[in-house]
Design a protein around this motif. Structure first.
Motif, PDB file in Angstrom:
ATOM      1  N   LEU A 206      25.398  42.693  39.900  1.00 47.91           N
ATOM      2  CA  LEU A 206      26.204  43.851  40.274  1.00 47.91           C
ATOM      3  C   LEU A 206      27.497  43.778  39.479  1.00 47.91           C
ATOM      4  O   LEU A 206      27.989  42.679  39.194  1.00 47.91           O
ATOM      5  CB  LEU A 206      26.537  43.823  41.773  1.00 47.91           C
ATOM      6  CG  LEU A 206      25.378  43.934  42.762  1.00 47.91           C
ATOM      7  CD1 LEU A 206      25.901  43.729  44.191  1.00 47.91           C
ATOM      8  CD2 LEU A 206      24.689  45.296  42.654  1.00 47.91           C
ATOM      9  N   ASN A 207      28.048  44.918  39.109  1.00 47.97           N
ATOM     10  CA  ASN A 207      29.322  44.921  38.383  1.00 47.97           C
ATOM     11  C   ASN A 207      30.146  46.094  38.910  1.00 47.97           C
ATOM     12  O   ASN A 207      29.825  47.239  38.636  1.00 47.97           O
ATOM     13  CB  ASN A 207      29.057  45.043  36.870  1.00 47.97           C
ATOM     14  CG  ASN A 207      30.323  45.208  36.043  1.00 47.97           C
ATOM     15  OD1 ASN A 207      30.315  45.863  35.006  1.00 47.97           O
ATOM     16  ND2 ASN A 207      31.419  44.611  36.464  1.00 47.97           N
ATOM     17  N   SER A 208      31.185  45.758  39.654  1.00 48.53           N
ATOM     18  CA  SER A 208      32.027  46.807  40.236  1.00 48.53           C
ATOM     19  C   SER A 208      33.473  46.320  40.313  1.00 48.53           C
ATOM     20  O   SER A 208      33.703  45.237  40.838  1.00 48.53           O
ATOM     21  CB  SER A 208      31.513  47.159  41.633  1.00 48.53           C
ATOM     22  OG  SER A 208      32.302  48.166  42.222  1.00 48.53           O
ATOM     23  N   GLU A 240      33.083  40.780  39.108  1.00 51.19           N
ATOM     24  CA  GLU A 240      34.234  41.485  39.684  1.00 51.19           C
ATOM     25  C   GLU A 240      35.463  41.322  38.791  1.00 51.19           C
ATOM     26  O   GLU A 240      36.601  41.307  39.267  1.00 51.19           O
ATOM     27  CB  GLU A 240      34.466  40.972  41.114  1.00 51.19           C
ATOM     28  CG  GLU A 240      33.212  41.130  41.970  1.00 51.19           C
ATOM     29  CD  GLU A 240      33.352  40.682  43.432  1.00 51.19           C
ATOM     30  OE1 GLU A 240      34.487  40.512  43.908  1.00 51.19           O
ATOM     31  OE2 GLU A 240      32.288  40.491  44.083  1.00 51.19           O
ATOM     32  N   ILE A 241      35.214  41.232  37.483  1.00 51.35           N
ATOM     33  CA  ILE A 241      36.304  40.988  36.535  1.00 51.35           C
ATOM     34  C   ILE A 241      37.343  42.112  36.548  1.00 51.35           C
ATOM     35  O   ILE A 241      38.504  41.904  36.215  1.00 51.35           O
ATOM     36  CB  ILE A 241      35.730  40.759  35.106  1.00 51.35           C
ATOM     37  CG1 ILE A 241      36.778  40.176  34.148  1.00 51.35           C
ATOM     38  CG2 ILE A 241      35.155  42.005  34.495  1.00 51.35           C
ATOM     39  CD1 ILE A 241      36.787  38.722  34.046  1.00 51.35           C
ATOM     40  N   TYR A 242      36.924  43.333  36.965  1.00 51.48           N
ATOM     41  CA  TYR A 242      37.871  44.460  37.003  1.00 51.48           C
ATOM     42  C   TYR A 242      38.343  44.754  38.434  1.00 51.48           C
ATOM     43  O   TYR A 242      38.839  45.852  38.706  1.00 51.48           O
ATOM     44  CB  TYR A 242      37.223  45.728  36.409  1.00 51.48           C
ATOM     45  CG  TYR A 242      36.876  45.589  34.942  1.00 51.48           C
ATOM     46  CD1 TYR A 242      37.854  45.692  33.960  1.00 51.48           C
ATOM     47  CD2 TYR A 242      35.562  45.336  34.532  1.00 51.48           C
ATOM     48  CE1 TYR A 242      37.543  45.551  32.608  1.00 51.48           C
ATOM     49  CE2 TYR A 242      35.243  45.192  33.181  1.00 51.48           C
ATOM     50  CZ  TYR A 242      36.243  45.304  32.235  1.00 51.48           C
ATOM     51  OH  TYR A 242      35.936  45.166  30.888  1.00 51.48           O
ATOM     52  N   TRP A 279      43.590  33.848  26.062  1.00 53.33           N
ATOM     53  CA  TRP A 279      43.850  32.520  26.646  1.00 53.33           C
ATOM     54  C   TRP A 279      42.548  31.822  27.009  1.00 53.33           C
ATOM     55  O   TRP A 279      42.510  30.610  27.099  1.00 53.33           O
ATOM     56  CB  TRP A 279      44.667  32.662  27.929  1.00 53.33           C
ATOM     57  CG  TRP A 279      46.049  33.163  27.773  1.00 53.33           C
ATOM     58  CD1 TRP A 279      46.445  34.383  27.322  1.00 53.33           C
ATOM     59  CD2 TRP A 279      47.245  32.449  28.094  1.00 53.33           C
ATOM     60  NE1 TRP A 279      47.802  34.473  27.351  1.00 53.33           N
ATOM     61  CE2 TRP A 279      48.328  33.305  27.826  1.00 53.33           C
ATOM     62  CE3 TRP A 279      47.504  31.173  28.610  1.00 53.33           C
ATOM     63  CZ2 TRP A 279      49.650  32.923  28.034  1.00 53.33           C
ATOM     64  CZ3 TRP A 279      48.807  30.799  28.827  1.00 53.33           C
ATOM     65  CH2 TRP A 279      49.868  31.662  28.525  1.00 53.33           C
ATOM     66  N   ARG A 280      41.530  32.592  27.268  1.00 54.30           N
ATOM     67  CA  ARG A 280      40.240  32.135  27.759  1.00 54.30           C
ATOM     68  C   ARG A 280      40.402  31.387  29.083  1.00 54.30           C
ATOM     69  O   ARG A 280      40.477  30.171  29.140  1.00 54.30           O
ATOM     70  CB  ARG A 280      39.492  31.257  26.725  1.00 54.30           C
ATOM     71  CG  ARG A 280      39.359  31.858  25.348  1.00 54.30           C
ATOM     72  CD  ARG A 280      38.919  33.330  25.350  1.00 54.30           C
ATOM     73  NE  ARG A 280      37.593  33.526  25.894  1.00 54.30           N
ATOM     74  CZ  ARG A 280      37.287  34.528  26.727  1.00 54.30           C
ATOM     75  NH1 ARG A 280      38.180  35.410  27.105  1.00 54.30           N
ATOM     76  NH2 ARG A 280      36.067  34.651  27.183  1.00 54.30           N
ATOM     77  N   LEU A 281      40.471  32.174  30.128  1.00 55.35           N
ATOM     78  CA  LEU A 281      40.601  31.603  31.469  1.00 55.35           C
ATOM     79  C   LEU A 281      39.884  32.505  32.472  1.00 55.35           C
ATOM     80  O   LEU A 281      40.228  33.687  32.614  1.00 55.35           O
ATOM     81  CB  LEU A 281      42.090  31.466  31.828  1.00 55.35           C
ATOM     82  CG  LEU A 281      42.406  30.663  33.092  1.00 55.35           C
ATOM     83  CD1 LEU A 281      41.908  29.223  32.996  1.00 55.35           C
ATOM     84  CD2 LEU A 281      43.917  30.663  33.368  1.00 55.35           C
TER      85      LEU A 281
HETATM   86  N1  PLP Z   1      32.256  40.987  32.567  1.00 60.62           N
HETATM   87  C1  PLP Z   1      32.554  42.208  32.109  1.00 60.62           C
HETATM   88  C2  PLP Z   1      31.953  43.389  32.809  1.00 60.62           C
HETATM   89  C3  PLP Z   1      33.392  42.389  31.007  1.00 60.62           C
HETATM   90  O1  PLP Z   1      33.670  43.633  30.578  1.00 60.62           O
HETATM   91  C4  PLP Z   1      33.927  41.234  30.378  1.00 60.62           C
HETATM   92  C5  PLP Z   1      34.765  41.362  29.169  1.00 60.62           C
HETATM   93  O2  PLP Z   1      34.783  42.358  28.471  1.00 60.62           O
HETATM   94  C6  PLP Z   1      33.601  39.972  30.881  1.00 60.62           C
HETATM   95  C7  PLP Z   1      32.751  39.888  31.976  1.00 60.62           C
HETATM   96  C8  PLP Z   1      34.083  38.698  30.230  1.00 60.62           C
HETATM   97  O3  PLP Z   1      35.427  38.413  30.475  1.00 60.62           O
HETATM   98  P1  PLP Z   1      36.184  37.224  29.710  1.00 60.62           P
HETATM   99  O4  PLP Z   1      36.858  37.825  28.531  1.00 60.62           O
HETATM  100  O5  PLP Z   1      37.157  36.662  30.707  1.00 60.62           O
HETATM  101  O6  PLP Z   1      35.175  36.201  29.307  1.00 60.62           O
END
Ligand code: PLP
Length: 425
Positions: A206-208, A240-242, A279-281
């Protein structure tokens, strides 16, 4: 002491383009070994990529030829990392945070993440359930390596972040796409997902808020899904990166629902929220047993995440959040400019994204396919954006524009697209 000037935006883009192309910068000596001569492992033929980098390379070539391009292809905040976070990293370097640390992450940061996740979501997270990684992407990689076997089925959104499909193929699993239909405001259709679950289903992604559509999954849909998943041996990778880049409503995580936390891996990080892409974190939140296994994968790959970066991460989470609030407000303003402008262009129809920093207009009215239109806008109008198909075949009929760029540049891009459509459609 050597002094390095911070790279400008165009220098940063050039470095990325060089890296994506696998080219060496001029003057650098390297071994003359061509790929044709190297016998690559079979699995390498199954590894995909992010075509945003290809578009960047093409846009870069045009810039070298003297063209001026508006960059709306790249998915990263155009804000600097907040100075208090930069200062925390500088102090950490001076204080000697320059050595290896535990594979799962420094206890200080695991605690700060657990605290933050428990505050922002309706769950209680322990530090032992957190694994810190260099960027959030390794959580995807490690989840697949730890859980998914040859022949297992993985459900994932299409269009969706291209690394999902890439990883599914890489581990020789079966890719089972589900849609994120525009008529559902780019949310999910639970009925469709449930109809695709079989005895072989191992993982549901899932991506939200969602990349590339900006859609968000409704809580009611998560509830229905969670109820149907109880009793099945299916893990959920909840990207849930966003989660903090949300303009309407509250963020909901499936992990909050009864029985779901134990089987959910939450992927989150600092790249987008704190404008820390370079930074890669990042981190994953998962049950403690799985966290130990994922930490072992980290021992076998990166060893650990850079220590001073992690100390800066503690400051990001516990320090002043004003820069995040400011960035979200600014994106909210740009979102309106972008969407209103796109909707004024003949042939384009754009929904208001609920989160992330992407607009995903339907371009069916232009009678062009997505790739052809994206190419023409770059070559002929000087606007770099991504074809919806860069996110999977079901992205046909759409383009993705990042609004992580200034209002001035967004206006410039919109004018150029409108001019182009007047001349060409
Ligand atoms: N997940 C989604 C939906 C993304 O859009 C991204 C980056 O574009 C990532 C994960 C990866 O994030 P990160 O740059 O912290 O590795």
């Amino acid at each position: 002491m050597l002094a390095f000037a911070a790279p400008s935006g165009s220098e940063r883009r050039e470095r990325r383009a060089v890296a994506a192309e696998g080219k060496r910068p001029a003057g650098e000596v390297f071994m003359d070994v061509t790929l044709e001569k190297i016998h690559l492992a079979e699995r390498m033929s199954r590894l995909g990529t992010e075509s945003a980098f290809d578009v960047l390379v093409r846009a870069q070539e045009l810039e070298v030829q003297g063209r001026e391009i508006v960059h709306l292809e790249i998915g990263e905040p155009d804000f600097p990392t907040a100075s208090h976070i930069v200062e925390a990293a500088a102090q950490a370097l001076r204080a000697g945070w320059t050595h290896y640390g535990p594979s799962a992450g420094l206890s200080q940061l695991r605690e700060a993440v657990a605290e933050d996740a428990s505050r922002r979501r309706d769950i209680s997270v322990e530090p032992g359930e957190v694994v810190i990684t260099p960027g959030a992407k390794p959580i995807l990689f490690f989840t697949f390596l730890a859980l998914v076997e040859h022949g297992d089925e993985v459900l994932y959104p299409n269009p969706g972040f291209p690394i999902y499909e890439s990883m599914i193929h890489f581990v020789n699993a079966r890719a089972v796409p589900y849609g994120v239909p525009e008529e559902r405001d780019f949310g999910i259709d639970v009925g469709e997902i449930l109809s695709k679950i079989t005895d072989r289903t191992r993982l549901l992604i899932l991506n939200s808020p969602h990349n590339p559509t900006g859609g968000a999954v409704a809580r009611a849909d998560l509830v229905t899904l969670a109820e149907a998943l109880v009793g099945r041996e299916i893990f959920i990778l909840s990207d849930e990166i966003y989660s903090r880049l949300l303009y309407e409503g509250e963020h909901d995580s499936i992990a909050e629902l009864p029985g779901m936390k134990q089987r959910t891996i939450i992927l989150d990080g600092f790249s987008k929220t704190y404008a820390m892409t370079g930074w890669r974190l990042g981190y994953g939140i998962m049950c403690a047993d799985l966290a130990q296994k994922v930490a072992r994968l980290q021992t076998n790959s990166n060893s650990c995440t850079a220590s001073f970066t992690q100390i800066a991460g503690v400051e990001a989470l516990r320090g002043d959040q004003a820069s995040v609030d400011h960035m979200v407000e600014e994106f909210r303003r740009r979102r309106m400019v972008m969407v209103d402008g796109l909707n004024r262009i003949p042939g384009f129809h754009c929904r208001m994204p609920r989160g992330a920093f992407y607009a995903f207009p339907n371009i069916a009215g232009t009678n062009r396919n997505s790739k052809a239109l994206a190419d023409a806008l770059l070559d002929e109008a000087g606007v770099a954006c991504l074809s919806g198909t860069a996110f999977g075949a079901w992205g046909e009929g759409y383009l993705r524009f990042s609004f992580a760029n200034s209002v001035q540049n967004i206006h410039k891009a919109l004018e150029r697209i409108e001019d182009w459509t007047k001349k060409n459609l």
